[in-house]
Motif scaffolding. Structure first.
Motif, short mmCIF file in Angstrom:
data_model
loop_
_atom_site.label_atom_id
_atom_site.label_comp_id
_atom_site.label_asym_id
_atom_site.label_seq_id
_atom_site.Cartn_x
_atom_site.Cartn_y
_atom_site.Cartn_z
N LEU A 26 0.70 -1.42 0.15
CA LEU A 26 0.14 -0.15 -0.04
C LEU A 26 0.62 1.45 -0.17
O LEU A 26 0.79 2.05 -0.56
CB LEU A 26 -1.41 -0.18 1.36
N GLY A 27 2.23 1.39 0.97
CA GLY A 27 2.35 2.57 0.24
C GLY A 27 3.27 2.31 -1.05
O GLY A 27 3.40 3.83 -1.09
N ASN A 28 3.48 1.59 -1.68
CA ASN A 28 4.26 1.96 -2.93
C ASN A 28 3.07 2.70 -3.69
O ASN A 28 3.74 3.13 -4.88
CB ASN A 28 5.12 0.47 -3.22
N LEU A 29 2.04 2.81 -3.36
CA LEU A 29 1.00 3.39 -4.63
C LEU A 29 0.36 4.68 -3.77
O LEU A 29 0.25 5.18 -4.79
CB LEU A 29 -0.53 2.59 -4.14
N VAL A 30 1.09 4.79 -2.61
CA VAL A 30 0.99 6.51 -2.29
C VAL A 30 1.71 7.63 -2.79
O VAL A 30 3.17 7.15 -3.01
CB VAL A 30 1.17 6.82 -0.19
N GLU A 31 1.30 8.34 -3.60
CA GLU A 31 2.28 9.48 -4.54
C GLU A 31 2.12 10.49 -3.63
O GLU A 31 3.30 11.09 -3.91
CB GLU A 31 1.41 9.70 -5.55
N SER A 54 7.93 4.39 -1.86
CA SER A 54 8.52 4.48 -3.28
C SER A 54 8.77 5.00 -4.25
O SER A 54 9.34 5.36 -4.98
CB SER A 54 9.78 3.60 -3.07
N ASN A 55 7.15 5.57 -3.49
CA ASN A 55 6.76 6.60 -5.47
C ASN A 55 6.31 7.82 -4.91
O ASN A 55 5.13 8.10 -5.61
CB ASN A 55 6.15 5.34 -5.83
N LEU A 56 6.37 8.51 -4.12
CA LEU A 56 6.21 9.44 -2.98
C LEU A 56 6.57 10.73 -4.15
O LEU A 56 7.68 10.48 -4.57
CB LEU A 56 6.99 9.71 -1.58
N THR A 57 5.85 11.81 -4.75
CA THR A 57 6.18 13.07 -4.87
C THR A 57 5.62 13.97 -4.72
O THR A 57 6.48 15.13 -5.17
CB THR A 57 5.28 12.79 -6.38
N ASP A 58 5.32 14.00 -3.79
CA ASP A 58 4.80 15.09 -2.96
C ASP A 58 4.41 14.43 -1.55
O ASP A 58 3.98 13.93 -0.73
CB ASP A 58 3.11 15.61 -2.83
N LEU A 96 13.75 9.96 1.19
CA LEU A 96 13.44 10.62 0.06
C LEU A 96 14.16 9.68 -2.07
O LEU A 96 14.71 10.03 -1.50
CB LEU A 96 13.31 11.83 -0.66
N THR A 97 13.65 9.49 -2.31
CA THR A 97 14.15 8.97 -3.49
C THR A 97 13.60 9.81 -5.05
O THR A 97 13.11 11.22 -4.73
CB THR A 97 12.35 8.35 -3.79
N ARG A 98 14.00 9.49 -6.27
CA ARG A 98 14.07 10.23 -7.19
C ARG A 98 12.73 10.83 -7.51
O ARG A 98 12.93 11.61 -8.34
CB ARG A 98 14.96 9.24 -8.38
N ASN A 99 11.65 10.38 -7.79
CA ASN A 99 10.72 10.39 -7.90
C ASN A 99 9.34 12.13 -6.94
O ASN A 99 9.31 12.33 -7.26
CB ASN A 99 9.54 9.27 -7.42
N SER A 122 24.00 14.51 -0.38
CA SER A 122 22.77 13.11 -1.08
C SER A 122 21.95 13.47 -0.67
O SER A 122 21.00 13.27 -2.38
CB SER A 122 22.91 12.74 0.38
N PHE A 123 21.08 14.89 -0.51
CA PHE A 123 19.95 15.08 -1.02
C PHE A 123 20.12 15.62 -2.07
O PHE A 123 18.48 15.25 -3.05
CB PHE A 123 19.33 15.85 0.05
N GLU A 124 20.66 16.67 -2.96
CA GLU A 124 20.10 16.91 -3.69
C GLU A 124 20.57 16.20 -4.94
O GLU A 124 20.11 15.93 -6.38
CB GLU A 124 21.81 18.53 -4.25
N ARG A 125 21.60 15.27 -4.58
CA ARG A 125 21.72 13.88 -5.63
C ARG A 125 20.39 12.62 -5.99
O ARG A 125 19.62 12.27 -6.83
CB ARG A 125 22.75 13.17 -6.00
N ASN A 126 19.88 12.99 -4.62
CA ASN A 126 18.40 11.55 -4.13
C ASN A 126 17.25 12.66 -5.20
O ASN A 126 16.59 11.71 -5.33
CB ASN A 126 18.44 11.86 -2.82
N CYS A 127 17.50 13.61 -5.13
CA CYS A 127 16.11 14.31 -5.91
C CYS A 127 16.10 15.38 -6.47
O CYS A 127 16.06 16.59 -6.83
CB CYS A 127 15.00 15.25 -4.12
N PRO A 128 16.78 15.12 -8.26
CA PRO A 128 17.20 15.44 -9.22
C PRO A 128 15.98 16.05 -9.94
O PRO A 128 16.17 16.99 -9.96
CB PRO A 128 17.44 13.99 -10.40
N ASN A 129 14.16 15.20 -9.28
CA ASN A 129 13.53 16.01 -9.85
C ASN A 129 12.72 17.20 -9.28
O ASN A 129 11.22 17.52 -9.62
CB ASN A 129 12.26 14.94 -10.51
#
Length: 451
Positions: free
Chosen positions: A206-211, A234-238, A255-258, A280-287
């Motif tokens: 269920l956590g993987n579904l949360v954006e 792992s798919n959080l955009t917000d 936080l992930t790249r998404n 590390s934060f800047e590298r992990n979240c390029p988007n």
């Protein structure tokens, strides 16, 4: 229909006196019972109690004869229970039919199909959805659809953790966003650290579904539980966390790249230092396109790395950052000329220096940061000028008005009123700039207030 001549004897032969089930009457089949009830319900409406054919009087006479014929207290108790049970069964049956009839009427008169109704219900907040489900059977069936819980918002009601978990499980594979916690600062939350545990069920399915995840914390969520929830999302955009009391680094590391939108606000009065270590934060979240880190112990060097490392960043809010003096303006003006940054908010950054703000504005005049449209450096006492505070800074706003139409600069200094009559006046240059282009530099207060 020809019932036996003595109804009292017939009822005295009742078997299985269980009040929770309808006993069988000896010598009668189900069709006979159906016929008797139909005949009873077909009696004409005689509401007058004084009428000799009153149904109420017939009830009284029938019950009285049965009691007289029995003569035994235990049998009379059984008859009483039997009468109450029959009355209850009749009422329950009538209520069921009434609800079914109302539901059929609503279905016929409701213009939207089931799918469209579910679509509409999925757009309302969770509290309204619960209220809708209590309206009628048809709405309840639509409101129970898992699609209605794709976007769960429990910030308008104070609920327990069990309710949050139940909602998450009810959404199932349709879950996309979750908002939880009390918006009201002074409310006492009923939540506990197990609030987000359902996101980790089934290996975090269920956590993987949360954006989108918004959390309004009030010391009900510990660091272990928060990090556990973020680890499976792992798919959080917000991500938005208001009144954060956990380690800033522990959140940023998960936080992930998404992730595209991040809003973190520190709990007021929480004295634990927060610093970003490394890149590390800047590298992990390029988007990342929108970033708000409010009330954290960030330095000018941190601000520089954020603007330089997050190449897609369009919105940056570093309000209530006491350590930032504005020296990062010098570096970004040289190294980040082509930044996509559109909005920069530095409200209540009390250490901002006038010369660095002026330097950055001058860099805009020569074409740097061509996408920027809004800057806000408002605070209480003004910008630092030497060893004093200046609430009437000298800034190139008129030139910006000519060179960068549509650009907005806000500098509202809320200096407390004093005995001096000049403490609440606005500078004439700021007023003219604001009226001519929409650029705002509402600078009130004395020209040189003591730090």
């Amino acid at each position: 229909m020809e019932p036996s001549q003595n109804p009292s004897k017939r009822l005295c032969r009742i078997q299985n006196p269980n009040p929770n089930s309808l006993p069988n009457v000896a010598g009668y089949e189900q069709s006979h019972v159906d016929l008797m009830i139909s005949s009873f319900l077909s009696l004409p409406d005689l509401p007058s109690l004084s009428s000799p054919l009153s149904i109420s009087s017939s009830f009284d006479r029938a019950v009285e004869k049965l009691f007289e014929a029995s003569g035994d207290d235990s049998v009379q108790d059984l008859l009483t229970d039997r009468a109450l049970q029959l009355a209850s069964l009749l009422q329950d049956s009538t209520n069921r039919f009434s609800r079914k009839r109302a539901s059929l009427h609503n279905s016929n008169s409701w213009s939207l199909s089931h799918d469209l109704t579910v679509k509409v219900f999925s757009m309302v907040d969770t509290k309204s959805l619960m209220q809708v489900s209590a309206c009628c059977t048809m709405f309840k069936k639509c409101a129970m659809d898992s699609c209605c819980y794709s976007h769960i918002d429990l910030t308008t009601v104070n609920v327990r953790s069990s309710v949050v978990c139940s909602m998450i499980l009810k959404a199932g594979k349709e879950l996309r966003s979750l908002k939880v916690g009390c918006l009201e600062i002074f409310a006492t939350p009923l939540l506990s650290k197990s609030c987000l545990a359902a996101l980790s069920y089934n290996d975090g399915f269920l956590g993987n579904l949360v954006e989108s995840l918004h959390i309004y914390n009030r010391n009900w969520l510990d660091e272990e539980s928060l990090c556990g929830a973020l680890s499976v999302c792992s798919n959080l955009t917000d991500l938005k966390i208001v009144r954060l009391v956990q380690s800033l680094d522990s959140v940023l590391r998960r936080l992930t790249r998404n992730c595209q939108h991040l809003f973190l606000e520190k709990e007021l009065g929480y004295v634990k230092p927060y610093r970003i270590r490394g890149l590390s934060f800047e590298r992990n979240c390029p988007n990342m396109t929108s970033l708000s880190l409010i009330g954290f112990d960030l330095s000018d060097r941190n601000a520089y790395h954020l603007i330089k490392g997050l190449r897609k960043l369009k919105y940056l809010n570093l309000s209530r950052t006491k350590r930032i003096k504005g020296r990062f303006f010098r570096d970004v003006s040289h190294d980040c000329k082509d930044s996509l940054l559109e909005t920069l908010i530095l409200q209540d950054c009390d250490s901002l220096e006038e010369r660095d703000v002026c330097l950055f504005l001058n860099s805009l005049l020569i074409g740097n940061f061509r996408f920027i449209r809004h800057i806000d450096v408002s605070n209480t006492y003004g910008l630092i000028y030497g060893d004093r505070r200046c609430s009437k800074p000298v800034l190139p706003l008129e030139k910006l008005n000519e060179e960068r139409p549509g650009f907005t600069f806000v500098a509202e200094f809320r200096t407390p009123a004093s005995s001096s009559s000049s403490s609440s006046t606005s500078t004439s240059s700021s007023a003219s700039s604001s009226s001519s282009s929409g650029n705002s530099s509402s600078c009130s207060g004395t020209d040189d207030d003591e730090d």
